[in-house]
Design a protein around this motif. Structure first.
Motif, PDB file in Angstrom:
ATOM      1  N   PHE A  38       0.855  -1.187   0.000  1.00  0.00           N
ATOM      2  CA  PHE A  38       0.000   0.000   0.000  1.00  0.00           C
ATOM      3  C   PHE A  38       0.885   1.228   0.000  1.00  0.00           C
ATOM      4  O   PHE A  38       1.808   1.351   0.817  1.00  0.00           O
ATOM      5  CB  PHE A  38      -0.915   0.049   1.219  1.00  0.00           C
ATOM      6  N   VAL A  39       0.610   2.162  -0.919  1.00  0.00           N
ATOM      7  CA  VAL A  39       1.331   3.434  -0.943  1.00  0.00           C
ATOM      8  C   VAL A  39       0.329   4.578  -0.841  1.00  0.00           C
ATOM      9  O   VAL A  39      -0.727   4.553  -1.471  1.00  0.00           O
ATOM     10  CB  VAL A  39       2.196   3.609  -2.212  1.00  0.00           C
ATOM     11  N   SER A  40       0.667   5.551  -0.013  1.00  0.00           N
ATOM     12  CA  SER A  40      -0.036   6.823  -0.023  1.00  0.00           C
ATOM     13  C   SER A  40       0.669   7.688  -1.058  1.00  0.00           C
ATOM     14  O   SER A  40       1.835   8.057  -0.868  1.00  0.00           O
ATOM     15  CB  SER A  40       0.011   7.481   1.360  1.00  0.00           C
ATOM     16  N   MET A 191      -0.542  -3.840  -5.691  1.00  0.00           N
ATOM     17  CA  MET A 191      -0.364  -2.527  -5.070  1.00  0.00           C
ATOM     18  C   MET A 191      -1.692  -1.798  -4.972  1.00  0.00           C
ATOM     19  O   MET A 191      -2.460  -1.746  -5.932  1.00  0.00           O
ATOM     20  CB  MET A 191       0.623  -1.672  -5.878  1.00  0.00           C
ATOM     21  N   GLY A 192      -1.950  -1.239  -3.801  1.00  0.00           N
ATOM     22  CA  GLY A 192      -3.041  -0.296  -3.625  1.00  0.00           C
ATOM     23  C   GLY A 192      -2.456   1.084  -3.436  1.00  0.00           C
ATOM     24  O   GLY A 192      -1.519   1.269  -2.650  1.00  0.00           O
ATOM     25  N   SER A 193      -2.973   2.060  -4.144  1.00  0.00           N
ATOM     26  CA  SER A 193      -2.435   3.419  -4.111  1.00  0.00           C
ATOM     27  C   SER A 193      -3.541   4.400  -3.750  1.00  0.00           C
ATOM     28  O   SER A 193      -4.498   4.572  -4.500  1.00  0.00           O
ATOM     29  CB  SER A 193      -1.823   3.779  -5.475  1.00  0.00           C
ATOM     30  N   LEU A 270       4.404  -7.125   8.230  1.00  0.00           N
ATOM     31  CA  LEU A 270       4.133  -5.756   7.807  1.00  0.00           C
ATOM     32  C   LEU A 270       5.427  -4.957   7.928  1.00  0.00           C
ATOM     33  O   LEU A 270       5.974  -4.796   9.019  1.00  0.00           O
ATOM     34  CB  LEU A 270       3.026  -5.137   8.653  1.00  0.00           C
ATOM     35  N   THR A 271       5.916  -4.497   6.792  1.00  0.00           N
ATOM     36  CA  THR A 271       7.177  -3.758   6.746  1.00  0.00           C
ATOM     37  C   THR A 271       6.896  -2.305   6.371  1.00  0.00           C
ATOM     38  O   THR A 271       6.376  -2.041   5.275  1.00  0.00           O
ATOM     39  CB  THR A 271       8.123  -4.373   5.702  1.00  0.00           C
ATOM     40  N   PRO A 272       7.205  -1.343   7.244  1.00  0.00           N
ATOM     41  CA  PRO A 272       6.998   0.062   6.873  1.00  0.00           C
ATOM     42  C   PRO A 272       7.843   0.445   5.663  1.00  0.00           C
ATOM     43  O   PRO A 272       8.999   0.040   5.534  1.00  0.00           O
ATOM     44  CB  PRO A 272       7.449   0.830   8.124  1.00  0.00           C
ATOM     45  N   LEU A 282      -1.678  15.494   5.087  1.00  0.00           N
ATOM     46  CA  LEU A 282      -1.673  14.428   4.086  1.00  0.00           C
ATOM     47  C   LEU A 282      -0.741  13.304   4.543  1.00  0.00           C
ATOM     48  O   LEU A 282       0.478  13.387   4.398  1.00  0.00           O
ATOM     49  CB  LEU A 282      -1.222  14.993   2.742  1.00  0.00           C
ATOM     50  N   SER A 283      -1.334  12.247   5.111  1.00  0.00           N
ATOM     51  CA  SER A 283      -0.516  11.117   5.559  1.00  0.00           C
ATOM     52  C   SER A 283       0.078  10.394   4.362  1.00  0.00           C
ATOM     53  O   SER A 283      -0.628  10.035   3.432  1.00  0.00           O
ATOM     54  CB  SER A 283      -1.351  10.139   6.381  1.00  0.00           C
ATOM     55  N   MET A 284       1.371  10.146   4.430  1.00  0.00           N
ATOM     56  CA  MET A 284       2.078   9.420   3.379  1.00  0.00           C
ATOM     57  C   MET A 284       2.427   8.002   3.811  1.00  0.00           C
ATOM     58  O   MET A 284       3.282   7.349   3.220  1.00  0.00           O
ATOM     59  CB  MET A 284       3.329  10.192   2.969  1.00  0.00           C
ATOM     60  N   ARG A 285       1.751   7.507   4.840  1.00  0.00           N
ATOM     61  CA  ARG A 285       2.052   6.172   5.378  1.00  0.00           C
ATOM     62  C   ARG A 285       1.928   5.117   4.269  1.00  0.00           C
ATOM     63  O   ARG A 285       0.906   5.010   3.593  1.00  0.00           O
ATOM     64  CB  ARG A 285       1.090   5.831   6.516  1.00  0.00           C
ATOM     65  N   SER A 286       2.987   4.342   4.113  1.00  0.00           N
ATOM     66  CA  SER A 286       3.052   3.299   3.091  1.00  0.00           C
ATOM     67  C   SER A 286       3.713   2.075   3.714  1.00  0.00           C
ATOM     68  O   SER A 286       4.583   2.198   4.592  1.00  0.00           O
ATOM     69  CB  SER A 286       3.866   3.762   1.884  1.00  0.00           C
ATOM     70  N   PHE A 287       3.328   0.881   3.273  1.00  0.00           N
ATOM     71  CA  PHE A 287       3.867  -0.339   3.868  1.00  0.00           C
ATOM     72  C   PHE A 287       3.785  -1.484   2.874  1.00  0.00           C
ATOM     73  O   PHE A 287       3.070  -1.419   1.873  1.00  0.00           O
ATOM     74  CB  PHE A 287       3.113  -0.701   5.156  1.00  0.00           C
ATOM     75  N   ALA A 288       4.530  -2.538   3.186  1.00  0.00           N
ATOM     76  CA  ALA A 288       4.510  -3.763   2.384  1.00  0.00           C
ATOM     77  C   ALA A 288       4.149  -4.941   3.267  1.00  0.00           C
ATOM     78  O   ALA A 288       4.523  -4.990   4.455  1.00  0.00           O
ATOM     79  CB  ALA A 288       5.874  -3.995   1.734  1.00  0.00           C
TER      80      ALA A 288
END
Length: 291
Positions: A38-40, A191-193, A270-272, A282-288
């Motif tokens: 997931f990417v912001s 990927m979810g964006s 869950l890896t940041p 605007l949160s840019m939180r993204s993880f794998a």
């Protein structure tokens, strides 16, 4: 949120793909399971940036060397009535934003499509009882190509984009992720964006590094805590979170999160990828999620 599919079944799917030669020849049985990410994606202007956020996306791409293709769900493609899937061998780039500096409109991301993968996605969705159709005209919107521009800058991997059903629930979007989860065993990164906090009316447009607003931090923290606890079902009740409707006046930027969570395997870690805010809210939180 899960449907009982475990890692063994995903790997068996990879082995079957190698024998059957699907998806343009397919990977071998030894193909590693690709991550779900997931990417912001933030402002389109991050396409021109070279700071910590794009660097984190580049590190993500570098760590995914075994990936052979990408399937992306973006907040910027919603379709009524059915899920649509880009099916062009050369999907055009969509500059779906206005009023930005001219250099942004000169950027290119000429990744190929993969019609055979698109057909496989449609077949899987239909077999699961979901309405789905190939779309040979649609290109990649900025929710897809902007993060990929940093993560996979050489644009060599095939990209297939999948739409969000209009006015869909978290459970409905998670179901799409569940159905496509076996593709991870064939080397396809899912990927979810979107964005964990996304309210354009509350951005500090003039200061990318503005102090974080407490209400935005509270919602982002609520999501982060449930991700850490792997409370994916609890995350579906996002309207119970603090400042939920302030964080998302519309939910389209949150929905790609559920696509990724639906694609999770029980043993995924869950890896940041990135944590932080742009423009104050605007949160840019993204993880794998990866095994």
């Amino acid at each position: 949120m899960g449907d009982g599919l475990d890692r063994r079944e995903v790997l068996q799917g990879a082995a079957a793909a190698g024998v059957a030669g699907v998806l343009g020849g397919g990977p071998s049985a030894s193909t590693s399971v690709a991550p779900a990410v997931f990417v912001s994606h933030g402002s389109p202007m991050v396409a021109l940036d070279a700071d910590a956020y794009p660097q984190s996306l580049k590190a993500l791409g570098d760590s995914a060397a075994s990936v052979r293709a990408l399937v992306v769900v973006s907040a910027h493609w919603e379709t009524p009535g059915e899920v649509r899937v880009t099916a062009s061998a050369r999907p055009p780039l969509i500059h779906d934003f206005y009023g930005f500096p001219e250099p942004l409109y000169r950027l290119r991301y000429d990744a190929p499509g993969e019609p055979s993968l698109a057909a496989d996605v449609v077949t899987r969705l239909k077999a699961a009882g979901l309405r789905a159709a190939a779309d040979a005209e649609r290109g990649l919107d900025h929710g897809a190509w902007v993060p990929l521009l940093h993560a996979f800058p050489q644009a060599r991997l095939p990209v297939v984009q999948v739409s969000l059903p209009t006015i869909s629930s978290p459970a409905e979007v998670a179901r799409v992720g569940e159905v496509l989860r076996p593709l991870r065993g064939q080397g396809v990164l899912l990927m979810g964006s979107g964005g964990i906090v996304h309210n354009l009316r509350r951005l500090n447009f003039h200061d990318k590094l503005a102090s974080v607003e407490p209400w935005a931090q509270a919602f982002d923290g609520w999501v982060a805590a449930r991700l850490e606890a792997r409370d994916f079902s609890g995350l579906q009740a996002w309207l119970d979170a603090p400042n939920a409707r302030l964080a998302h006046p519309r939910a389209e930027h949150l929905m790609p999160l559920y696509f990724v969570l639906g694609a999770a395997l029980p043993e995924d870690r869950l890896t940041p990828v990135f944590e932080g805010f742009h423009h104050g809210t605007l949160s840019m939180r993204s993880f794998a999620l990866r095994g």
